[in-house]
Design an enzyme around this catalytic site. Structure first.
Site, PDB file in Angstrom:
ATOM      1  N   ASN A 174       0.965  -1.149   0.126  1.00 38.09           N
ATOM      2  CA  ASN A 174       0.081   0.146  -0.174  1.00 38.09           C
ATOM      3  C   ASN A 174       0.879   1.267   0.240  1.00 38.09           C
ATOM      4  O   ASN A 174       1.888   1.108  -0.050  1.00 38.09           O
ATOM      5  CB  ASN A 174      -1.037  -0.140   1.222  1.00 38.09           C
ATOM      6  CG  ASN A 174      -0.284  -0.087   2.575  1.00 38.09           C
ATOM      7  OD1 ASN A 174       0.614   0.698   3.001  1.00 38.09           O
ATOM      8  ND2 ASN A 174      -0.170  -1.160   3.127  1.00 38.09           N
TER       9      ASN A 174
ATOM     10  N   ASP B 249      -3.893  -6.225   4.901  1.00 33.57           N
ATOM     11  CA  ASP B 249      -5.050  -7.464   5.560  1.00 33.57           C
ATOM     12  C   ASP B 249      -5.196  -8.578   4.955  1.00 33.57           C
ATOM     13  O   ASP B 249      -5.592  -9.451   5.816  1.00 33.57           O
ATOM     14  CB  ASP B 249      -6.521  -6.638   5.507  1.00 33.57           C
ATOM     15  CG  ASP B 249      -6.523  -5.566   6.420  1.00 33.57           C
ATOM     16  OD1 ASP B 249      -6.026  -5.517   7.469  1.00 33.57           O
ATOM     17  OD2 ASP B 249      -7.168  -4.346   6.089  1.00 33.57           O
TER      18      ASP B 249
ATOM     19  N   LYS C   9       8.819 -16.807 -11.277  1.00 27.37           N
ATOM     20  CA  LYS C   9       7.847 -15.722 -11.717  1.00 27.37           C
ATOM     21  C   LYS C   9       6.716 -16.221 -12.467  1.00 27.37           C
ATOM     22  O   LYS C   9       6.836 -17.187 -13.358  1.00 27.37           O
ATOM     23  CB  LYS C   9       8.725 -14.758 -12.708  1.00 27.37           C
ATOM     24  CG  LYS C   9       8.138 -13.612 -13.143  1.00 27.37           C
ATOM     25  CD  LYS C   9       8.928 -12.752 -13.977  1.00 27.37           C
ATOM     26  CE  LYS C   9       8.375 -11.513 -14.569  1.00 27.37           C
ATOM     27  NZ  LYS C   9       8.597 -11.661 -15.930  1.00 27.37           N
TER      28      LYS C   9
ATOM     29  N   ASP D   2      -3.887 -10.355  12.854  1.00 27.56           N
ATOM     30  CA  ASP D   2      -4.056  -8.914  13.265  1.00 27.56           C
ATOM     31  C   ASP D   2      -3.231  -8.760  14.369  1.00 27.56           C
ATOM     32  O   ASP D   2      -3.462  -9.175  15.469  1.00 27.56           O
ATOM     33  CB  ASP D   2      -5.525  -8.586  13.491  1.00 27.56           C
ATOM     34  CG  ASP D   2      -6.018  -7.445  13.663  1.00 27.56           C
ATOM     35  OD1 ASP D   2      -5.147  -6.613  14.305  1.00 27.56           O
ATOM     36  OD2 ASP D   2      -6.935  -7.011  13.138  1.00 27.56           O
ATOM     37  N   ILE D   3      -2.052  -8.013  14.148  1.00 28.49           N
ATOM     38  CA  ILE D   3      -1.187  -7.697  14.956  1.00 28.49           C
ATOM     39  C   ILE D   3      -1.420  -7.009  16.516  1.00 28.49           C
ATOM     40  O   ILE D   3      -1.248  -7.292  17.611  1.00 28.49           O
ATOM     41  CB  ILE D   3       0.225  -6.912  14.674  1.00 28.49           C
ATOM     42  CG1 ILE D   3       0.686  -7.803  13.409  1.00 28.49           C
ATOM     43  CG2 ILE D   3       1.205  -7.031  15.596  1.00 28.49           C
ATOM     44  CD1 ILE D   3       1.547  -7.186  12.457  1.00 28.49           C
TER      45      ILE D   3
ATOM     46  N   PHE E 271      -4.421   2.494  15.113  1.00 33.15           N
ATOM     47  CA  PHE E 271      -4.813   3.786  14.327  1.00 33.15           C
ATOM     48  C   PHE E 271      -5.873   3.253  13.340  1.00 33.15           C
ATOM     49  O   PHE E 271      -6.149   2.002  13.235  1.00 33.15           O
ATOM     50  CB  PHE E 271      -3.566   4.121  13.287  1.00 33.15           C
ATOM     51  CG  PHE E 271      -2.658   5.198  13.609  1.00 33.15           C
ATOM     52  CD1 PHE E 271      -2.024   5.146  15.071  1.00 33.15           C
ATOM     53  CD2 PHE E 271      -2.339   6.324  12.928  1.00 33.15           C
ATOM     54  CE1 PHE E 271      -1.160   6.243  15.407  1.00 33.15           C
ATOM     55  CE2 PHE E 271      -1.726   7.290  13.267  1.00 33.15           C
ATOM     56  CZ  PHE E 271      -1.150   7.321  14.535  1.00 33.15           C
TER      57      PHE E 271
ATOM     58  N   LYS F 148     -13.575  -0.401  15.558  1.00 32.76           N
ATOM     59  CA  LYS F 148     -12.507  -0.990  15.651  1.00 32.76           C
ATOM     60  C   LYS F 148     -11.805  -1.039  17.311  1.00 32.76           C
ATOM     61  O   LYS F 148     -11.457  -1.866  17.597  1.00 32.76           O
ATOM     62  CB  LYS F 148     -11.401  -0.464  15.005  1.00 32.76           C
ATOM     63  CG  LYS F 148     -11.272  -0.860  13.285  1.00 32.76           C
ATOM     64  CD  LYS F 148     -10.408  -0.201  12.437  1.00 32.76           C
ATOM     65  CE  LYS F 148     -10.797  -0.293  11.051  1.00 32.76           C
ATOM     66  NZ  LYS F 148     -10.090   0.486   9.960  1.00 32.76           N
TER      67      LYS F 148
HETATM   68  O1  PMT Z   1       2.941   5.944   6.465  1.00 36.69           O
HETATM   69  P1  PMT Z   1       2.323   7.254   6.086  1.00 36.69           P
HETATM   70  O2  PMT Z   1       2.538   7.659   4.804  1.00 36.69           O
HETATM   71  O3  PMT Z   1       2.916   8.413   6.888  1.00 36.69           O
HETATM   72  O4  PMT Z   1       0.735   7.207   6.389  1.00 36.69           O
HETATM   73  C1  PMT Z   1       0.178   7.041   7.606  1.00 36.69           C
HETATM   74  C2  PMT Z   1      -0.808   6.142   7.854  1.00 36.69           C
HETATM   75  C3  PMT Z   1      -2.168   6.768   6.958  1.00 36.69           C
HETATM   76  C4  PMT Z   1      -0.698   4.642   7.311  1.00 36.69           C
HETATM   77  C5  PMT Z   1      -1.391   6.044   9.412  1.00 36.69           C
HETATM   78  O5  PMT Z   1      -1.684   7.231   9.834  1.00 36.69           O
HETATM   79  C6  PMT Z   1      -2.424   5.087   9.604  1.00 36.69           C
HETATM   80  O6  PMT Z   1      -3.653   5.207   9.329  1.00 36.69           O
HETATM   81  N1  PMT Z   1      -2.270   3.658   9.914  1.00 36.69           N
HETATM   82  C7  PMT Z   1      -3.070   2.686  10.139  1.00 36.69           C
HETATM   83  C8  PMT Z   1      -3.345   2.266   8.623  1.00 36.69           C
HETATM   84  C9  PMT Z   1      -4.223   0.972   8.584  1.00 36.69           C
HETATM   85  O7  PMT Z   1      -3.749  -0.340   8.393  1.00 36.69           O
HETATM   86  O8  PMT Z   1      -5.437   1.223   9.153  1.00 36.69           O
HETATM   87  P2  PMT Z   1      -6.612   0.000   9.453  1.00 36.69           P
HETATM   88  O9  PMT Z   1      -7.866   0.828   9.952  1.00 36.69           O
HETATM   89  O10 PMT Z   1      -6.670  -0.803   8.202  1.00 36.69           O
HETATM   90  O11 PMT Z   1      -6.069  -0.659  10.690  1.00 36.69           O
HETATM   91  C10 PMT Z   1      -6.414  -0.600  11.849  1.00 36.69           C
HETATM   92  C11 PMT Z   1      -5.266  -0.945  12.807  1.00 36.69           C
HETATM   93  O12 PMT Z   1      -4.782  -2.498  12.966  1.00 36.69           O
HETATM   94  C12 PMT Z   1      -4.051  -0.216  12.629  1.00 36.69           C
HETATM   95  O13 PMT Z   1      -3.420   0.368  14.069  1.00 36.69           O
HETATM   96  C13 PMT Z   1      -2.939  -1.225  12.046  1.00 36.69           C
HETATM   97  O14 PMT Z   1      -1.704  -0.854  12.289  1.00 36.69           O
HETATM   98  C14 PMT Z   1      -3.534  -2.451  12.660  1.00 36.69           C
HETATM   99  N2  PMT Z   1      -3.515  -3.802  11.838  1.00 36.69           N
HETATM  100  C15 PMT Z   1      -4.303  -3.871  10.876  1.00 36.69           C
HETATM  101  C16 PMT Z   1      -4.132  -5.294  10.119  1.00 36.69           C
HETATM  102  C17 PMT Z   1      -3.289  -6.091  10.703  1.00 36.69           C
HETATM  103  N3  PMT Z   1      -3.121  -7.331  10.113  1.00 36.69           N
HETATM  104  N4  PMT Z   1      -2.588  -6.023  11.650  1.00 36.69           N
HETATM  105  C18 PMT Z   1      -2.658  -4.778  12.409  1.00 36.69           C
HETATM  106  O15 PMT Z   1      -1.968  -4.686  13.474  1.00 36.69           O
END
Ligand code: PMT
Length: 407
Positions: free
Chosen positions: A211, A280, A290, A307-308, A324, A338
């Site tokens: 991403n 995700d 390849k 999901d960490i 976040f 969330k």
């Molecule tokens: O890196 P930059 O370019 O500065 O951009 C910043 C950002 C937009 C990436 C940042 O501000 C941000 O929003 N980070 C979270 C991105 C995200 O994956 O959001 P989510 O809503 O999909 O996930 C929710 C939370 O679960 C996040 O804290 C994520 O780290 C965590 N997660 C998600 C999936 C997964 N498999 N494991 C996780 O730990």
């Protein structure tokens, strides 16, 4: 110094060390940022770089002698101490840090530091063993406890041929640090574990799903947490950023690797902040060769990644856990969902459908939610936003520790 303006009158102290050669570049960068720069050198510094060089670059006579009748007749040392909006010592030698820690005033620079109420920034530079020595550690801790801000040192090759912590920060990093507002959070003695950047989920040896995350938000949070006094461990996906000096950075690629790195460190962590944009989904199978192009469509089977954040939040002895949420619509509703589902202490939500904010941008805006409340942190550079976020996290962390049963 106001939190938004770059300091206009900087007293730059140069002490004796090979890194003094970088002071010439630093003077130029500080002037480019709009500051007047008054250089004050110790005697030892003049053995490494000439006052003439720094005078030419700063446009002001360099000061060094405490007992200089001519200089004292013009802008005496007390006037100079009052003139300075901030004092930056770069490089700050082990000897100078020791003298400062003990309040000595046996040359002009140490006298100015003692006589000034301006914020004091120290950019240490020395051999790695000198930096690790308990005497230097204790001097730095004492200076920090009195309000001095330590900038660096950085890790890397040293003039003495060794490799380790002790290099002076680069001039551009020092200029950036002066532009960042001082942080009001206190995380001394605490360990903060942070994820940042994207993950890459391989399809075959040359292709992957990923991403647009640049890591800027997470690296800024790491910098702010470190400025608040925390020991910071940054688990980073692939990005083009250098970790803040002094931060332990563990580089990973895949979500599974990020999970393993986090789980290996989480035991000692007091705070976990998940800024990473973890994929995700990942390809259910990775091709060993390849994938060949054909005329037909190609279907991929994707499976969820671990999901960490949810896994950390479910630990019996979990750290204070901050997630976040990256949303393109109904931000408050989805972020709150969330936070509840993953059982988080705080969640910082951002909109990622606005160009110039969110992914791969210098600016961002956040709304932070907790049980029964929320706070908007308006659009600003990520470096400043991270300071505001870490201050908010520290406030909630200390409140939860003072009253463990309260939300
Ligand atoms: O890196 P930059 O370019 O500065 O951009 C910043 C950002 C937009 C990436 C940042 O501000 C941000 O929003 N980070 C979270 C991105 C995200 O994956 O959001 P989510 O809503 O999909 O996930 C929710 C939370 O679960 C996040 O804290 C994520 O780290 C965590 N997660 C998600 C999936 C997964 N498999 N494991 C996780 O730990």
């Amino acid at each position: 110094m106001t939190p938004t303006a770059f300091p206009q009158r900087i007293l730059l102290g140069v002490t004796g060390g090979i890194a003094a050669y970088k002071s010439a570049e630093l003077v130029r960068r500080l002037r480019d940022a709009g500051a007047e720069v008054q250089v004050v050198m110790t005697d030892a510094a003049t053995a490494f770089i000439t006052p003439m060089t720094l005078q030419a670059l700063s446009g002001r006579p360099v000061r060094s002698g405490l007992m200089d009748p001519q200089a004292e007749a013009a802008m005496g040392h007390i006037e100079l101490a009052r003139w300075a909006e901030c004092i930056l010592i770069a490089p700050a030698s082990a000897d100078f840090l020791a003298r400062l820690a003990h309040g000595l005033a046996n040359d002009l620079l140490s006298t100015l530091c003692l006589a000034s109420e301006a914020p004091l920034f120290l950019a240490p530079a020395m051999n790695r063993v000198m930096w690790q020595h308990p005497a230097t550690r204790a001097n730095c801790a004492l200076l920090a406890s009195r309000g001095a801000t330590l900038l660096g040192p950085a890790e890397g090759g040293q003039a003495c041929g060794e490799t380790g912590l002790g290099r002076m920060l680069e001039p551009n990093d020092l200029v950036r640090a002066l532009a960042t507002p001082p942080i009001r959070a206190d995380l001394r003695g605490l360990t903060v574990l942070i994820t940042a950047g994207p993950t890459r989920e391989p399809l075959d040896p040359v292709r992957f799903l990923t991403n647009r995350s640049s890591g800027k938000m997470g690296y800024a949070v790491a910098h702010a947490a470190q400025a608040a006094g925390a020991r910071v461990i940054l688990v980073s996906g692939p990005v083009h950023l250098d970790p803040p000096p002094g931060v332990t950075c563990l580089r990973v690629e895949r979500a599974e690797e990020m999970r393993a790195a986090v789980m290996a460190q989480v035991d000692g962590a007091d705070v976990f902040i998940a800024t990473a944009a973890v994929a995700d989904y990942r390809p259910a199978a990775q091709a060993t060769g390849k994938i060949k192009k054909t005329d037909g469509a190609l279907s991929l089977i994707l499976e969820p990644t671990p999901d960490i954040l949810a896994e950390v939040a479910a630990l019996p002895q979990r750290p204070f856990t901050v997630g976040f949420a990256a949303e393109t619509e109904r931000m408050a509703e989805y972020a709150e969902d969330k936070r509840r589902r993953k059982n988080l202490d705080l969640i910082a939500a951002n909109r990622v459908d606005d160009r110039g904010m969110g992914f791969d941008s210098d600016d961002n805006a956040l709304t932070v939610f907790w049980e029964g409340g929320s706070q908007a942190l308006p659009r600003q550079p990520k470096t400043r936003l991270a300071v505001a976020l870490v201050e908010l996290i520290a406030e909630h962390l200390h409140r939860s520790r003072a009253a463990p049963d309260q939300p």
